[in-house]
Design a protein around this motif. Structure first.
Motif, PDB file in Angstrom:
ATOM      1  N   LEU A 321     -61.724  27.928 -17.187  1.00  0.00           N
ATOM      2  CA  LEU A 321     -61.386  26.515 -16.991  1.00  0.00           C
ATOM      3  C   LEU A 321     -60.612  25.964 -18.189  1.00  0.00           C
ATOM      4  CD1 LEU A 321     -64.644  25.060 -15.396  1.00  0.00           C
ATOM      5  CD2 LEU A 321     -62.459  25.551 -14.277  1.00  0.00           C
ATOM      6  N   TYR A 322     -60.983  26.356 -19.390  1.00  0.00           N
ATOM      7  CA  TYR A 322     -60.267  25.898 -20.583  1.00  0.00           C
ATOM      8  C   TYR A 322     -58.817  26.376 -20.543  1.00  0.00           C
ATOM      9  CZ  TYR A 322     -58.724  25.813 -25.454  1.00  0.00           C
ATOM     10  OH  TYR A 322     -58.005  25.625 -26.603  1.00  0.00           O
ATOM     11  N   LEU A 323     -58.632  27.658 -20.209  1.00  0.00           N
ATOM     12  CA  LEU A 323     -57.274  28.200 -20.160  1.00  0.00           C
ATOM     13  C   LEU A 323     -56.447  27.535 -19.065  1.00  0.00           C
ATOM     14  CD1 LEU A 323     -58.043  32.017 -20.640  1.00  0.00           C
ATOM     15  CD2 LEU A 323     -57.108  30.426 -22.329  1.00  0.00           C
ATOM     16  N   GLN A 324     -57.083  27.210 -17.943  1.00  0.00           N
ATOM     17  CA  GLN A 324     -56.359  26.629 -16.819  1.00  0.00           C
ATOM     18  C   GLN A 324     -56.094  25.142 -17.011  1.00  0.00           C
ATOM     19  OE1 GLN A 324     -58.577  26.369 -13.147  1.00  0.00           O
ATOM     20  NE2 GLN A 324     -56.736  26.537 -11.887  1.00  0.00           N
ATOM     21  N   GLN A 325     -57.139  24.373 -17.312  1.00  0.00           N
ATOM     22  CA  GLN A 325     -57.023  22.924 -17.304  1.00  0.00           C
ATOM     23  C   GLN A 325     -56.489  22.348 -18.610  1.00  0.00           C
ATOM     24  OE1 GLN A 325     -60.762  21.263 -16.067  1.00  0.00           O
ATOM     25  NE2 GLN A 325     -60.686  22.203 -14.046  1.00  0.00           N
ATOM     26  N   VAL A 326     -56.705  23.053 -19.711  1.00  0.00           N
ATOM     27  CA  VAL A 326     -56.233  22.543 -21.011  1.00  0.00           C
ATOM     28  C   VAL A 326     -54.922  23.205 -21.421  1.00  0.00           C
ATOM     29  CG1 VAL A 326     -56.793  22.297 -23.454  1.00  0.00           C
ATOM     30  CG2 VAL A 326     -58.576  22.006 -21.737  1.00  0.00           C
ATOM     31  N   LEU A 327     -54.847  24.537 -21.282  1.00  0.00           N
ATOM     32  CA  LEU A 327     -53.650  25.250 -21.728  1.00  0.00           C
ATOM     33  C   LEU A 327     -52.652  25.512 -20.609  1.00  0.00           C
ATOM     34  CD1 LEU A 327     -55.225  27.821 -24.229  1.00  0.00           C
ATOM     35  CD2 LEU A 327     -54.489  25.465 -24.608  1.00  0.00           C
ATOM     36  N   SER A 385     -57.470  21.327 -28.639  1.00  0.00           N
ATOM     37  CA  SER A 385     -57.162  20.807 -27.307  1.00  0.00           C
ATOM     38  C   SER A 385     -55.671  20.813 -27.010  1.00  0.00           C
ATOM     39  CB  SER A 385     -57.689  19.375 -27.171  1.00  0.00           C
ATOM     40  OG  SER A 385     -57.084  18.530 -28.136  1.00  0.00           O
ATOM     41  N   ALA A 386     -54.864  21.010 -28.020  1.00  0.00           N
ATOM     42  CA  ALA A 386     -53.413  21.047 -27.825  1.00  0.00           C
ATOM     43  C   ALA A 386     -52.806  22.068 -28.782  1.00  0.00           C
ATOM     44  CB  ALA A 386     -52.807  19.663 -28.064  1.00  0.00           C
ATOM     45  N   HIS A 387     -51.748  22.705 -28.303  1.00  0.00           N
ATOM     46  CA  HIS A 387     -51.010  23.676 -29.115  1.00  0.00           C
ATOM     47  C   HIS A 387     -51.900  24.818 -29.588  1.00  0.00           C
ATOM     48  CE1 HIS A 387     -47.931  20.628 -29.044  1.00  0.00           C
ATOM     49  NE2 HIS A 387     -48.715  19.766 -29.677  1.00  0.00           N
ATOM     50  N   PRO A 466     -56.856  16.205 -21.870  1.00  0.00           N
ATOM     51  CA  PRO A 466     -57.072  17.492 -22.540  1.00  0.00           C
ATOM     52  C   PRO A 466     -58.132  17.424 -23.641  1.00  0.00           C
ATOM     53  CG  PRO A 466     -54.728  17.078 -22.263  1.00  0.00           C
ATOM     54  CD  PRO A 466     -55.433  15.810 -21.911  1.00  0.00           C
ATOM     55  N   ALA A 467     -58.130  16.333 -24.412  1.00  0.00           N
ATOM     56  CA  ALA A 467     -59.109  16.195 -25.488  1.00  0.00           C
ATOM     57  C   ALA A 467     -60.516  16.054 -24.929  1.00  0.00           C
ATOM     58  CB  ALA A 467     -58.758  15.007 -26.370  1.00  0.00           C
ATOM     59  N   ALA A 468     -60.668  15.278 -23.851  1.00  0.00           N
ATOM     60  CA  ALA A 468     -61.987  15.097 -23.256  1.00  0.00           C
ATOM     61  C   ALA A 468     -62.508  16.400 -22.652  1.00  0.00           C
ATOM     62  CB  ALA A 468     -61.923  14.006 -22.183  1.00  0.00           C
ATOM     63  N   LEU A 469     -61.641  17.125 -21.939  1.00  0.00           N
ATOM     64  CA  LEU A 469     -62.046  18.408 -21.368  1.00  0.00           C
ATOM     65  C   LEU A 469     -62.444  19.399 -22.455  1.00  0.00           C
ATOM     66  CD1 LEU A 469     -59.317  18.837 -18.592  1.00  0.00           C
ATOM     67  CD2 LEU A 469     -61.764  18.527 -18.217  1.00  0.00           C
ATOM     68  N   THR A 470     -61.649  19.472 -23.498  1.00  0.00           N
ATOM     69  CA  THR A 470     -61.933  20.406 -24.588  1.00  0.00           C
ATOM     70  C   THR A 470     -63.262  20.076 -25.247  1.00  0.00           C
ATOM     71  OG1 THR A 470     -59.560  20.697 -24.988  1.00  0.00           O
ATOM     72  CG2 THR A 470     -61.064  21.387 -26.733  1.00  0.00           C
ATOM     73  N   SER A 471     -63.545  18.795 -25.441  1.00  0.00           N
ATOM     74  CA  SER A 471     -64.822  18.400 -26.030  1.00  0.00           C
ATOM     75  C   SER A 471     -65.990  18.844 -25.158  1.00  0.00           C
ATOM     76  CB  SER A 471     -64.851  16.882 -26.221  1.00  0.00           C
ATOM     77  OG  SER A 471     -66.093  16.476 -26.769  1.00  0.00           O
ATOM     78  N   GLY A 472     -65.843  18.696 -23.835  1.00  0.00           N
ATOM     79  CA  GLY A 472     -66.897  19.150 -22.936  1.00  0.00           C
ATOM     80  C   GLY A 472     -67.099  20.650 -22.998  1.00  0.00           C
ATOM     81  N   TYR A 473     -66.007  21.404 -23.034  1.00  0.00           N
ATOM     82  CA  TYR A 473     -66.123  22.857 -23.119  1.00  0.00           C
ATOM     83  C   TYR A 473     -66.726  23.288 -24.453  1.00  0.00           C
ATOM     84  CZ  TYR A 473     -63.074  22.721 -19.045  1.00  0.00           C
ATOM     85  OH  TYR A 473     -62.535  22.463 -17.803  1.00  0.00           O
ATOM     86  N   HIS A 474     -66.376  22.582 -25.520  1.00  0.00           N
ATOM     87  CA  HIS A 474     -66.951  22.900 -26.830  1.00  0.00           C
ATOM     88  C   HIS A 474     -68.476  22.779 -26.792  1.00  0.00           C
ATOM     89  CE1 HIS A 474     -63.082  22.163 -29.410  1.00  0.00           C
ATOM     90  NE2 HIS A 474     -63.013  23.234 -28.659  1.00  0.00           N
TER      91      HIS A 474
END
Length: 567
Positions: A321-327, A385-387, A466-474
């Motif tokens: 999900l991180y690779l798909q939704q964030v990257l 969450s970016a780059h 992206p930042a919110a999703l990444t925080s949840g995955y973290h």
């Protein structure tokens, strides 16, 4: 159909390959569907809520029937259950591929799950029976665990390729040649391991075709010829409890963990499970003899497995999900990104795990492997969450996951099945697989819920998507690391070797009082009586027992070799 003595090694290798192929098909199907869900929804008109049942129908049937299928394999023959499961899975896959409605696909997926449980529940027990020696068993566990773990990663890649190159129907059609070949080769390569009571006719006939009963003579009793029975009430209770429990877990996505419906279903599942346990203490022929949990090693290994899988399932699901939704990765790119994990698992489980286990003991390999596995999640918990850079931010965690899991799983399998005997290897295999499925379903639901809640809070606070999703995955990654660390702590306590205090006295007592038991146990553990090559009441086993008891008279019996794996 015993293994031919002059080709025992090659026959065992071929049998292991067949069992691995069947297991790979089941594992592939568990992950390959996830990639095709958007296409299935579009073609068959699923709603967003009903689409989850393409996965849930399979999972509920699979987890609910593992224990029953394993025990039926012990009672009526593991090869019979395996071949039946492979055939049913192949037919169900054909129905899935031709499904033209949502209802037909869900029903076929339920049948797939039931058939998959039959295959998975007995496969591990058959591997154990094929390799009674500790060194061979450790190598076989490496192969089997590699197939289980790498199959999940391979499923993502194959699912993406088939869905994009052809269509989603082919993710099911690909099972047809694999399942058919595995079923036919199982009949050819795997010995008939049905107990003698199941294999022999009720009325024995003399060489001239006449039975003793037809001449008016009483029938002579045969040792071990009583036909096995099935604890039907126990089977109903445990299957209902497990299916309802898994249904409750997967339903928390829509209902939430604190809803009255979740609490009521969980209480009912617990009540059914309690009724099953009470039934097992009173049944003349229990479905699951509770004595198997007296072993601290076996019980501890199943607890550790549930914790490891509860955290480990988050790797594939949350990372995807991180690779798909964030990257912004596509299905094929996700499969390629996760492929190094499968490669590392292969190197660790096939080349190093058996050697390290023999050199240092399975427990000594398991503990640092679990901590290393946890370290991979902590690496991902720092991903931006970016780059984000795949070589710098993702690949190190991917490789660490492969090393940790590739070493931990074979050791845990060896410990979990270390007390298996020909009479209960299917049951222990079913228990082991059930712990894996329940732990995975529970862990994934908890991690997904935590990630979603954190993401919603961040979005409400004004953070970017992206930042919110990444925080949840973290958060999910950190919790997964904690579950693995807890698993390591449990392993350190429950899987410790027996204390050496008083070992001299206990050895003397066992020499005085347990000579006959040791000889009998040694006979049980010979390759001749491993449950796949000689049934419990076969002449070969009886001769082996007679020799063992004869040698045990007048002197202490030698300790049986290969009784348990080194811990």
């Amino acid at each position: 159909m015993p293994l031919r003595p002059h080709a025992a090694g090659s026959s065992r290798g071929a049998a292991l390959a067949v069992l691995s192929a069947g297991t790979l098909m089941i594992i592939l199907d568990g992950t390959i569907v996830n990639v095709a869900l958007p296409s299935i929804r579009r073609d068959l008109g699923f709603s967003q809520s009903s689409l989850a049942w393409v996965v849930n129908a399979y999972l509920i049937a699979f987890a609910g029937l593992l224990l029953l299928a394993g025990r039926l394999g012990d009672l009526f023959g593991r090869r019979r259950i395996l071949v039946t499961g492979l055939a049913a899975f192949t037919v169900a896959s054909l129905l899935c591929g031709f499904a033209d409605s949502a209802g037909l696909l869900i029903a076929a997926r339920f049948v797939q799950g039931a058939a998959g449980a039959m295959v998975s529940a007995v496969s591990l027990g058959m591997v154990i029976a094929l390799y009674p020696d500790a060194r061979g068993r450790a190598r076989a566990m490496g192969v089997y665990s590699f197939v289980q773990s790498a199959g999940g990663v391979l499923g993502l890649l194959v699912g993406g390729i088939l869905t994009q190159a052809i269509n989603w129907h082919w993710i099911f059609f690909v099972n047809l040649p694999i399942g058919s070949a595995a079923a036919l080769l199982s009949l050819r390569l795997l010995p008939d391991d049905r107990p003698a009571a199941v294999r022999e006719p009720r009325t024995p006939h003399e060489p001239n075709g006449e039975s003793r009963e037809s001449r008016g003579e009483p029938r002579e009793p045969r040792a071990g010829s009583a036909r096995p029975g099935v604890d039907a009430p126990g089977a109903v209770l445990v299957t209902a409890a497990l299916m309802l429990g898994v249904y409750t877990i997967v339903g928390t996505t829509g209902r939430g963990w604190t809803s009255p419906a979740t609490a009521g279903l969980a209480a009912l599942s617990a009540l059914l499970l309690a009724g099953f346990l009470i039934r097992q203490t009173k049944a003349a022929e229990p479905l699951m003899p509770l004595r198997i949990f007296r072993s601290r090693i076996v019980s501890g290994a199943n607890v550790v497995l549930a914790l490891m899988v509860a955290g480990g399932f988050g790797f594939q699901f949350m990372t995807s999900l991180y690779l798909q939704q964030v990257l912004g990765y596509g299905p094929v790119r996700i499969g390629l990104a996760l492929a190094p994990t499968g490669a590392m698992i292969g190197v660790m489980s096939l080349l190093l795990s058996a050697r390290l286990g023999a050199r240092f003991g399975q427990r000594a390999v398991l503990l640092p492997s679990l901590l290393l596995f946890a370290g991979g999640f902590l690496i991902l918990a720092r991903a931006p969450s970016a780059h984000a850079s795949y070589p710098a931010d993702i690949l190190p965690a991917i490789l660490v996951f492969g090393v940790g899991f590739g070493l931990a799983m074979p050791s845990l399998m060896t410990l979990g099945m270390s007390e298996a005997t020909p009479a209960d290897s299917g049951l222990l295999s079913g228990v082991f697989n059930t712990a894996q499925q329940i732990g995975g379903a529970l862990g994934l639901s908890v991690l997904a819920a935590l990630a979603a809640a954190r993401t919603d809070r961040k979005l409400a606070a004004g953070h970017s998507v992206p930042a919110a999703l990444t925080s949840g995955y973290h958060l999910a990654f950190v919790v997964a690391a904690g579950l693995l660390a807890l698993g390591a702590a449990v392993a350190a306590v429950l899987l410790r070797p027996p204390s050496s205090d008083g070992s001299k006295d206990s050895t003397q007592d066992s020499t005085r009082n347990g000579t006959q038991d040791s000889a009998q146990d040694g006979a049980d553990r010979t390759p001749e009586a491993n449950g796949l090559s000689a049934p419990a009441s076969s002449p070969a086993r009886n001769r082996s027992q007679d020799r063992g008891q004869g040698q045990g008279q007048g002197r202490p019996a030698a300790a049986p070799k290969g009784r348990t794996a080194r811990v």
